[in-house]
Design a protein around this motif. Structure first.
Motif, PDB file in Angstrom:
ATOM      1  N   ILE A 224       0.832  -1.212   0.000  1.00 43.06           N
ATOM      2  CA  ILE A 224       0.000   0.000   0.000  1.00 43.06           C
ATOM      3  C   ILE A 224       0.861   1.254   0.000  1.00 43.06           C
ATOM      4  O   ILE A 224       1.999   1.252   0.494  1.00 43.06           O
ATOM      5  CB  ILE A 224      -0.968   0.061   1.215  1.00 43.06           C
ATOM      6  N   GLY A 225       0.321   2.304  -0.562  1.00 44.58           N
ATOM      7  CA  GLY A 225       0.961   3.604  -0.500  1.00 44.58           C
ATOM      8  C   GLY A 225      -0.117   4.647  -0.248  1.00 44.58           C
ATOM      9  O   GLY A 225      -1.177   4.599  -0.862  1.00 44.58           O
ATOM     10  N   GLY A 240       4.559   4.382   2.552  1.00 46.15           N
ATOM     11  CA  GLY A 240       4.211   3.146   1.868  1.00 46.15           C
ATOM     12  C   GLY A 240       4.767   1.920   2.560  1.00 46.15           C
ATOM     13  O   GLY A 240       5.765   1.989   3.288  1.00 46.15           O
ATOM     14  N   ILE A 241       4.079   0.803   2.345  1.00 47.15           N
ATOM     15  CA  ILE A 241       4.593  -0.509   2.759  1.00 47.15           C
ATOM     16  C   ILE A 241       4.606  -1.374   1.506  1.00 47.15           C
ATOM     17  O   ILE A 241       3.563  -1.628   0.918  1.00 47.15           O
ATOM     18  CB  ILE A 241       3.694  -1.181   3.811  1.00 47.15           C
ATOM     19  N   GLY A 242       5.812  -1.815   1.109  1.00 47.25           N
ATOM     20  CA  GLY A 242       5.907  -2.682  -0.061  1.00 47.25           C
ATOM     21  C   GLY A 242       5.964  -1.902  -1.357  1.00 47.25           C
ATOM     22  O   GLY A 242       6.187  -0.687  -1.365  1.00 47.25           O
ATOM     23  N   ASN A 243       5.713  -2.643  -2.437  1.00 47.86           N
ATOM     24  CA  ASN A 243       6.050  -2.137  -3.755  1.00 47.86           C
ATOM     25  C   ASN A 243       4.951  -1.289  -4.402  1.00 47.86           C
ATOM     26  O   ASN A 243       4.266  -1.748  -5.310  1.00 47.86           O
ATOM     27  CB  ASN A 243       6.397  -3.329  -4.653  1.00 47.86           C
ATOM     28  N   ILE A 244       4.787  -0.063  -3.926  1.00 44.51           N
ATOM     29  CA  ILE A 244       3.973   0.936  -4.630  1.00 44.51           C
ATOM     30  C   ILE A 244       4.926   2.073  -4.977  1.00 44.51           C
ATOM     31  O   ILE A 244       5.580   2.630  -4.096  1.00 44.51           O
ATOM     32  CB  ILE A 244       2.818   1.465  -3.748  1.00 44.51           C
ATOM     33  N   ALA A 245       5.031   2.376  -6.259  1.00 45.85           N
ATOM     34  CA  ALA A 245       5.956   3.419  -6.701  1.00 45.85           C
ATOM     35  C   ALA A 245       5.224   4.756  -6.755  1.00 45.85           C
ATOM     36  O   ALA A 245       4.061   4.808  -7.140  1.00 45.85           O
ATOM     37  CB  ALA A 245       6.507   3.072  -8.083  1.00 45.85           C
ATOM     38  N   ALA A 246       5.922   5.802  -6.357  1.00 45.58           N
ATOM     39  CA  ALA A 246       5.317   7.134  -6.427  1.00 45.58           C
ATOM     40  C   ALA A 246       6.374   8.141  -6.864  1.00 45.58           C
ATOM     41  O   ALA A 246       7.540   8.040  -6.468  1.00 45.58           O
ATOM     42  CB  ALA A 246       4.732   7.525  -5.068  1.00 45.58           C
ATOM     43  N   ARG A 247       5.959   9.066  -7.690  1.00 48.12           N
ATOM     44  CA  ARG A 247       6.874  10.085  -8.195  1.00 48.12           C
ATOM     45  C   ARG A 247       6.194  11.441  -8.243  1.00 48.12           C
ATOM     46  O   ARG A 247       4.994  11.529  -8.519  1.00 48.12           O
ATOM     47  CB  ARG A 247       7.304   9.746  -9.620  1.00 48.12           C
ATOM     48  N   ILE A 248       6.988  12.480  -7.991  1.00 48.35           N
ATOM     49  CA  ILE A 248       6.524  13.856  -8.210  1.00 48.35           C
ATOM     50  C   ILE A 248       7.262  14.380  -9.434  1.00 48.35           C
ATOM     51  O   ILE A 248       8.489  14.264  -9.517  1.00 48.35           O
ATOM     52  CB  ILE A 248       6.842  14.767  -7.010  1.00 48.35           C
TER      53      ILE A 248
END
Ligand SMILES: [Mn+2]
Length: 342
Positions: A224-225, A240-248
């Protein structure tokens, strides 16, 4: 109700098929015959355009809701030759003479909102939004405009990836989740994460993540993110916990947001929120591992100015892995004076 149809369109017989698949969704949403007729026209014209390019053409049709009014978003994506000067096609399209050969004029006239990104060699992503009713005058504040594409792995009905957005004048909060594996049990974990997110949405992001983590213990777990855009302090907070990618993404570059390893509901050694500067011209992109991470918006000049659904459409078209559920969510500020609508 959050539903999405993915309809491949690469040959003429699939144009009628696209329309036939859309009508039951319209009926499920209790659209009038007039609305169904207009939506059918948009779908038919968009599908016809895809057939002309016949390279990885796809329609993505998803449900929208705004102030109690239901709508549909129709995204048409292809990897055809693209247009050297999309603005010219659009100008032709909206002129009274129409634009023979593209059908874009008809789509623009039938749409509440329309946008397009096209570049030579990369193909085209077109967005049309249609509302089955008049949007209320006094909508609650929604400072960010959202585009999201969430698709199950091919062959599955239920989707293990999920998302939710809650907004008011001060802050916009986004949840992205990826239930472990796929199928029904992954979808259950995701739906539970969304439910918990809505309950705890007013808390700080790290607390939301803690509550979701605690509440998912009866499920198989999820990555989750939770991302917050704080419109008062002009910062983004992410946890986040685990593989959620986030970018600005801003004019000065792209910034990857940090999350810790783990599985929400099972194991999270560290729940920590990180804070980043935000400016109104920025864009946030959040996605699951069903989307490859090697993308850069720098490869698509002009794309950050398009509607977030168009940005999501490009990333989904070019970076969806196809052997997993996938989610890509794009959010950007509604320009000042652009209003709050649709
Ligand atoms: Mn996944």
């Amino acid at each position: 109700m959050k539903k999405i149809l993915r309809i491949p369109v690469e040959e003429p017989s699939q144009v009628g098929e696209a329309r036939r698949l859309t009508v039951p969704l319209c009926r499920l949403m209790r659209f009038s015959e007039v609305d169904i007729g207009r939506i059918s026209l948009i779908v038919t014209e968009a599908a016809t355009n895809l057939v002309k390019h016949a390279a990885a053409g796809e329609l993505l049709i998803r449900t929208l809701e705004c102030g109690g009014v239901l709508g549909l978003e129709i995204l048409a994506t292809d990897r055809g030759p693209g247009m050297a000067n999309p603005a010219r096609f659009l100008q032709d399209g909206v002129s009274t003479t129409g634009s023979p050969g593209t059908g874009l004029g008809a789509i623009v006239r039938a749409s509440a909102k329309f946008d397009l990104f096209s570049s030579p060699g990369q193909g085209t992503v077109m967005m049309s939004r249609y509302w089955a009713g008049r949007l209320p005058r006094d909508l609650p504040a929604r400072p960010l405009e959202i585009g999201a594409i969430c698709l199950p792995i091919p062959g599955e009905e239920s989707c293990g990836d999920g998302w939710a957005v809650e907004q008011d004048r001060q802050r916009s909060v986004v949840l992205a989740c990826d239930g472990l594996g796929h199928g029904l049990d992954a979808a259950k974990a995701s739906l539970e994460a969304e439910r918990l997110f809505r309950i705890h949405r007013t808390r700080p992001v790290a607390e939301i993540v803690e509550m979701v983590h605690a509440g998912l213990c009866s499920t198989r777990g999820a990555a989750i993110g939770v991302l917050e855009v704080d419109h008062v302090d002009a910062v983004v907070r992410f946890c986040g916990i685990g593989n959620i990618a986030a970018r600005i993404i801003t004019a000065s570059g792209e910034r990857h947001l940090v999350s810790h390893n783990g599985i929400a509901g099972q194991e999270a050694r560290k729940i920590q929120q990180f804070t980043y500067p935000w400016d109104d011209g920025g864009l946030v992109v959040v996605h699951s591992d069903g989307i490859a991470t090697r993308w850069s918006l720098a490869d698509y000049p002009g794309l950050p100015r398009r509607h977030p659904s168009v940005v999501a459409g490009v990333l989904n078209r070019d970076f969806r892995r196809g052997h997993d559920d996938s989610l890509v969510l794009v959010a950007k500020s509604r320009g000042r004076g652009a209003g709050n609508r649709g």
